[in-house]
Design a protein around this motif. Structure first.
Motif, PDB file in Angstrom:
ATOM      1  N   ALA A  29     -50.945  65.631  -7.353  1.00  0.00           N
ATOM      2  CA  ALA A  29     -51.285  67.045  -7.142  1.00  0.00           C
ATOM      3  C   ALA A  29     -51.577  67.302  -5.671  1.00  0.00           C
ATOM      4  CB  ALA A  29     -52.472  67.453  -8.008  1.00  0.00           C
ATOM      5  N   GLU A  30     -52.271  66.392  -5.050  1.00  0.00           N
ATOM      6  CA  GLU A  30     -52.562  66.531  -3.626  1.00  0.00           C
ATOM      7  C   GLU A  30     -51.266  66.511  -2.818  1.00  0.00           C
ATOM      8  OE1 GLU A  30     -55.532  64.580  -0.316  1.00  0.00           O
ATOM      9  OE2 GLU A  30     -54.584  63.215  -1.757  1.00  0.00           O
ATOM     10  N   LEU A  31     -50.387  65.553  -3.111  1.00  0.00           N
ATOM     11  CA  LEU A  31     -49.120  65.469  -2.387  1.00  0.00           C
ATOM     12  C   LEU A  31     -48.295  66.732  -2.579  1.00  0.00           C
ATOM     13  CD1 LEU A  31     -47.006  63.974  -0.706  1.00  0.00           C
ATOM     14  CD2 LEU A  31     -46.211  62.896  -2.839  1.00  0.00           C
ATOM     15  N   ALA A  32     -48.166  67.186  -3.813  1.00  0.00           N
ATOM     16  CA  ALA A  32     -47.360  68.387  -4.082  1.00  0.00           C
ATOM     17  C   ALA A  32     -47.916  69.602  -3.344  1.00  0.00           C
ATOM     18  CB  ALA A  32     -47.296  68.647  -5.582  1.00  0.00           C
ATOM     19  N   SER A  33     -49.225  69.766  -3.379  1.00  0.00           N
ATOM     20  CA  SER A  33     -49.854  70.898  -2.704  1.00  0.00           C
ATOM     21  C   SER A  33     -49.634  70.831  -1.193  1.00  0.00           C
ATOM     22  CB  SER A  33     -51.350  70.929  -3.026  1.00  0.00           C
ATOM     23  OG  SER A  33     -51.975  71.992  -2.353  1.00  0.00           O
ATOM     24  N   GLU A  34     -49.851  69.665  -0.616  1.00  0.00           N
ATOM     25  CA  GLU A  34     -49.676  69.509   0.833  1.00  0.00           C
ATOM     26  C   GLU A  34     -48.214  69.709   1.245  1.00  0.00           C
ATOM     27  OE1 GLU A  34     -52.096  69.159   3.177  1.00  0.00           O
ATOM     28  OE2 GLU A  34     -53.515  69.450   1.516  1.00  0.00           O
ATOM     29  N   ILE A  94     -38.490  68.839  -2.598  1.00  0.00           N
ATOM     30  CA  ILE A  94     -39.930  69.116  -2.575  1.00  0.00           C
ATOM     31  C   ILE A  94     -40.289  70.178  -3.603  1.00  0.00           C
ATOM     32  CG2 ILE A  94     -41.768  70.163  -1.181  1.00  0.00           C
ATOM     33  CD1 ILE A  94     -40.530  68.645   1.238  1.00  0.00           C
ATOM     34  N   ARG A  95     -39.504  71.254  -3.669  1.00  0.00           N
ATOM     35  CA  ARG A  95     -39.785  72.317  -4.643  1.00  0.00           C
ATOM     36  C   ARG A  95     -39.672  71.804  -6.075  1.00  0.00           C
ATOM     37  NH1 ARG A  95     -36.649  75.603  -0.768  1.00  0.00           N
ATOM     38  NH2 ARG A  95     -38.186  76.853   0.351  1.00  0.00           N
ATOM     39  N   VAL A 134     -44.970  68.900 -11.025  1.00  0.00           N
ATOM     40  CA  VAL A 134     -46.417  68.672 -10.987  1.00  0.00           C
ATOM     41  C   VAL A 134     -47.152  69.900 -11.511  1.00  0.00           C
ATOM     42  CG1 VAL A 134     -48.420  68.250  -9.498  1.00  0.00           C
ATOM     43  CG2 VAL A 134     -46.307  66.954  -9.126  1.00  0.00           C
ATOM     44  N   GLN A 135     -46.748  71.092 -11.071  1.00  0.00           N
ATOM     45  CA  GLN A 135     -47.378  72.321 -11.556  1.00  0.00           C
ATOM     46  C   GLN A 135     -47.250  72.433 -13.072  1.00  0.00           C
ATOM     47  OE1 GLN A 135     -45.233  75.091  -9.051  1.00  0.00           O
ATOM     48  NE2 GLN A 135     -47.057  75.437  -7.803  1.00  0.00           N
ATOM     49  N   ALA A 157     -52.920  77.388 -10.029  1.00  0.00           N
ATOM     50  CA  ALA A 157     -53.291  78.206  -8.865  1.00  0.00           C
ATOM     51  C   ALA A 157     -54.473  77.606  -8.109  1.00  0.00           C
ATOM     52  CB  ALA A 157     -53.609  79.627  -9.307  1.00  0.00           C
ATOM     53  N   LEU A 158     -55.264  76.777  -8.779  1.00  0.00           N
ATOM     54  CA  LEU A 158     -56.374  76.116  -8.090  1.00  0.00           C
ATOM     55  C   LEU A 158     -55.863  75.150  -7.029  1.00  0.00           C
ATOM     56  CD1 LEU A 158     -58.607  75.271 -11.189  1.00  0.00           C
ATOM     57  CD2 LEU A 158     -58.993  77.085  -9.487  1.00  0.00           C
ATOM     58  N   LEU A 159     -54.667  74.629  -7.231  1.00  0.00           N
ATOM     59  CA  LEU A 159     -54.109  73.612  -6.341  1.00  0.00           C
ATOM     60  C   LEU A 159     -53.022  74.145  -5.410  1.00  0.00           C
ATOM     61  CD1 LEU A 159     -53.703  70.950  -9.132  1.00  0.00           C
ATOM     62  CD2 LEU A 159     -55.415  70.920  -7.345  1.00  0.00           C
TER      63      LEU A 159
END
Length: 136
Positions: free
Chosen positions: A47-52, A113-114, A120-121, A132-134
């Protein structure tokens, strides 16, 4: 080029702070370029990787710097990195020195990436967590 994961889990999640979400939404990550394994990690903070990564691709191409994941889960910076190369980008990891992907054109990289972030989403939502939190 393929950024993929398996064994998605939230088993260690103990709260809803951004730090908890980023560090405890995990899966077994695999970054490969054809038959070349660039990097793999069990229980990686996907989740961190996807968000970043999604934050990174929001930059315009001409202003987009190299990507270096500075994860809350690793002491090392650059566990996943994307660096500009002649004709595109290369993906690598500080934990796999000397190994990187071949050159990936901008369009293919953004599509990958998308797709990764979308999966992940989807899994975050299926786990009952508001994506949406991430992903803002």
């Amino acid at each position: 080029m393929l950024i993929s994961y398996s064994n998605f889990t939230t088993q260690d999640l103990r709260g809803t702070s951004l730090e908890q979400l980023y560090t405890n939404i995990e899966a077994d990550l695999r970054v490969a370029d054809g038959d070349v394994l660039v990097y793999s990690e069990i229980l990686f903070p996907v989740a961190e990787l996807a968000s970043e990564l999604m934050n990174w691709i929001r930059e315009t191409d001409s202003e987009r710097p190299d990507f270096t994941l500075d994860s809350m889960s690793f002491a090392e910076e650059g566990v996943v990195s994307i660096t500009r190369a002649s004709g595109g980008w290369r993906i690598g990891s500080v934990l796999s020195p000397g190994i990187s992907s071949g050159i990936i054109d901008e369009s293919s990289l953004l599509q990958e990436i998308r797709q990764f972030a979308g999966l992940v989403q989807r899994d975050v939502a299926a786990a009952g967590i508001n994506p949406a939190l991430l992903f803002q």
